[in-house]
Enzyme design. Structure first.
Site, PDB file in Angstrom:
ATOM      1  N   PHE A 151      29.310 -41.915   9.108  1.00  0.00           N
ATOM      2  CA  PHE A 151      30.436 -42.281   8.500  1.00  0.00           C
ATOM      3  C   PHE A 151      31.169 -41.529   7.489  1.00  0.00           C
ATOM      4  O   PHE A 151      30.536 -40.911   6.494  1.00  0.00           O
ATOM      5  CB  PHE A 151      30.170 -43.905   7.547  1.00  0.00           C
ATOM      6  CG  PHE A 151      31.484 -44.221   7.190  1.00  0.00           C
ATOM      7  CD1 PHE A 151      32.362 -45.185   7.712  1.00  0.00           C
ATOM      8  CD2 PHE A 151      31.874 -43.907   5.843  1.00  0.00           C
ATOM      9  CE1 PHE A 151      33.557 -45.441   7.339  1.00  0.00           C
ATOM     10  CE2 PHE A 151      33.124 -44.444   5.148  1.00  0.00           C
ATOM     11  CZ  PHE A 151      33.947 -45.235   6.003  1.00  0.00           C
ATOM     12  N   ASP A 236      28.011 -33.477   4.070  1.00  0.00           N
ATOM     13  CA  ASP A 236      29.143 -34.452   3.777  1.00  0.00           C
ATOM     14  C   ASP A 236      28.123 -35.248   2.543  1.00  0.00           C
ATOM     15  O   ASP A 236      27.416 -36.112   2.903  1.00  0.00           O
ATOM     16  CB  ASP A 236      29.603 -35.583   4.796  1.00  0.00           C
ATOM     17  CG  ASP A 236      30.574 -36.811   4.178  1.00  0.00           C
ATOM     18  OD1 ASP A 236      30.559 -36.919   2.947  1.00  0.00           O
ATOM     19  OD2 ASP A 236      31.208 -37.369   4.850  1.00  0.00           O
ATOM     20  N   LYS A 265      34.248 -39.348  -4.194  1.00  0.00           N
ATOM     21  CA  LYS A 265      33.904 -40.559  -4.987  1.00  0.00           C
ATOM     22  C   LYS A 265      33.536 -40.362  -6.358  1.00  0.00           C
ATOM     23  O   LYS A 265      34.491 -40.473  -7.276  1.00  0.00           O
ATOM     24  CB  LYS A 265      32.749 -41.146  -4.149  1.00  0.00           C
ATOM     25  CG  LYS A 265      33.279 -41.917  -2.917  1.00  0.00           C
ATOM     26  CD  LYS A 265      32.172 -42.614  -2.246  1.00  0.00           C
ATOM     27  CE  LYS A 265      32.580 -43.240  -0.677  1.00  0.00           C
ATOM     28  NZ  LYS A 265      33.757 -43.962  -0.766  1.00  0.00           N
TER      29      LYS A 265
END
Length: 410
Positions: A151, A236, A265
């Site tokens: 994801f 990531d 984030k």
């Protein structure tokens, strides 16, 4: 944190607000039926004044809790001075942010963006440009190897290499140039890499897939393989990074330094969207003016908050908390195995918990926990994620685990 009763009574109820969203908001999410109005630290409060322990932390965007005073102060101070110039001009906050973030991660250069998906898209572009300019891959033939069950976001290019049909169905045609191999499989990765490979792009821990942690040595193997094959290792760390796993980065557990690091984030402190591509100079140095950009990327408000986030991480306090409290979380989950939990994976303050399907789906367990005053979110099937703010206390963790034990017993 609690607002006066007169303020609460003048607002629409949770049920009314949820109903009001239905005709005017696109149905791209299926949130739990709780309407948050206020928050502080590890706790949120709905419009009726009910309090909930936040065990999701905005998918790690709130690593430092809601409204951390140092981050709020940095944002307020910058709001009174300057919020946006665009990158048509320099601003007085960006240089320090880039310097400090590069130093924190052990890399050289920073490309500031806004959202995690933008960081991934930017990382893909940079890897391809590097492949053409530096590696010598023929034009338009660069490939990137990714892992199944990944994801990395929801843009058209990113869902092109997703194996989640919910994310893909109805959004083709898809962007070519990606090869998908099983996660945690070095032999499959080696077979997929060839002279056209620009990069291997992976999550050091797969979050959306259920907090899947690879075998010891996997990340070291990826680093060795990419170096030997002459391609980039792009990590990531948008969810796994910035203290979540008990280290600054998840790759730090194997002392691995990737060529390109994707952050987001928590970098915005739960206040503003901030993301970044951080990389070696010879990688990010391939970009020239006009080839990539973002109006809001690197804006002074984002840079001020991002610098304050780096301040918090430089002390090491949050990494230590995640490591120490991660033991409490791990031990508490271990005690629930065979009591409704059939398995779990955890590192630091991050866990994927597999519940016996006979007890309920992940969504059903999440709704039951919500009624107990604990907020979590499901992933797939009967798996839920736990990712509390790194400011959580041991007592709060034990309380959340006790609530989980209670709903599993029901």
């Amino acid at each position: 944190m609690t607002a006066p009763a007169s303020t609460r009574s003048s607002a629409r109820s949770s049920a009314e607000l949820i109903k009001a969203e239905e005709p005017v908001l696109a149905h791209n999410y299926h949130p739990l039926p709780v309407v948050v109005a206020r928050a502080e630290g590890t706790w949120v409060e709905d419009v009726e004044g009910r309090r909930y322990l936040d065990m999701l932390a905005g998918y790690s965007a709130l690593n430092f809790g809601h409204r951390h005073p140092a981050l709020i102060e940095a944002a307020h101070r910058q709001l009174d001075l300057l919020t946006l110039t665009s990158r048509a001009f320099h601003n007085d906050r960006l240089a320090e942010f880039a310097e400090r973030l590069a130093e924190l991660t052990g890399l050289d250069m920073v490309l500031p963006m806004n959202t995690g998906a933008e960081a991934v898209e930017s990382g893909i572009k940079v890897a391809r440009k590097w492949a053409y300019d530096v590696k010598g891959v023929p034009a338009d033939r660069a490939t990137i190897v990714v892992a199944a069950d990944n994801f990395h976001g929801r843009t058209t290019t990113i869902v092109s290499f997703s194996t989640d049909e919910t994310a893909r169905a109805g959004f083709g045609p898809f962007t070519p140039g990606f090869r998908i191999v099983p996660y945690n499989d070095l032999a499959a990765l080696e077979a997929a890499v060839d002279e056209t490979t620009a990069a291997v792009l992976i999550e050091p821990i797969q979050g959306e897939a259920g907090v899947l942690i690879p075998d010891d040595g996997y990340l070291t193997g990826v680093r060795e393989l990419t170096r030997r094959k002459g391609c980039l290792f792009v990590a990531d760390e948008i969810q796994s990074g910035l203290g979540r796993t008990g280290r600054t980065l998840a790759v730090d557990h194997e002392d691995v330094v990737p060529d390109v690091l994707l952050l987001g984030k928590a970098l915005g402190g739960g206040i503003v969207p901030v993301s970044a591509v951080v990389a070696r100079r010879e990688v990010l140095g391939v970009l020239r003016p006009g080839e990539h950009g973002s109006t809001f990327g690197g804006n002074p408000l984002a840079a001020a908050v991002g610098t304050a986030v780096v301040d918090l991480l430089e002390s090491g306090e949050f990494q230590r908390r995640a490591a120490e409290l991660g033991v409490v979380l791990r031990d508490g989950l271990a005690a629930l195995v065979a009591k409704g939990v059939v398995g779990f994976r955890s590192r630091g303050l991050w866990a994927g918990v597999d519940v016996d399907p006979a007890i309920g789906t992940g969504r059903e367990i999440s709704e039951r926990l919500m009624r107990e005053g604990v907020l979590v979110k499901d992933t797939h099937g009967s798996t839920i994620r736990l990712a509390p703010p790194l400011t959580v206390t041991a007592d709060e963790l034990r309380s959340a685990l006790a609530s989980l034990e209670k709903v599993l017993a029901v």
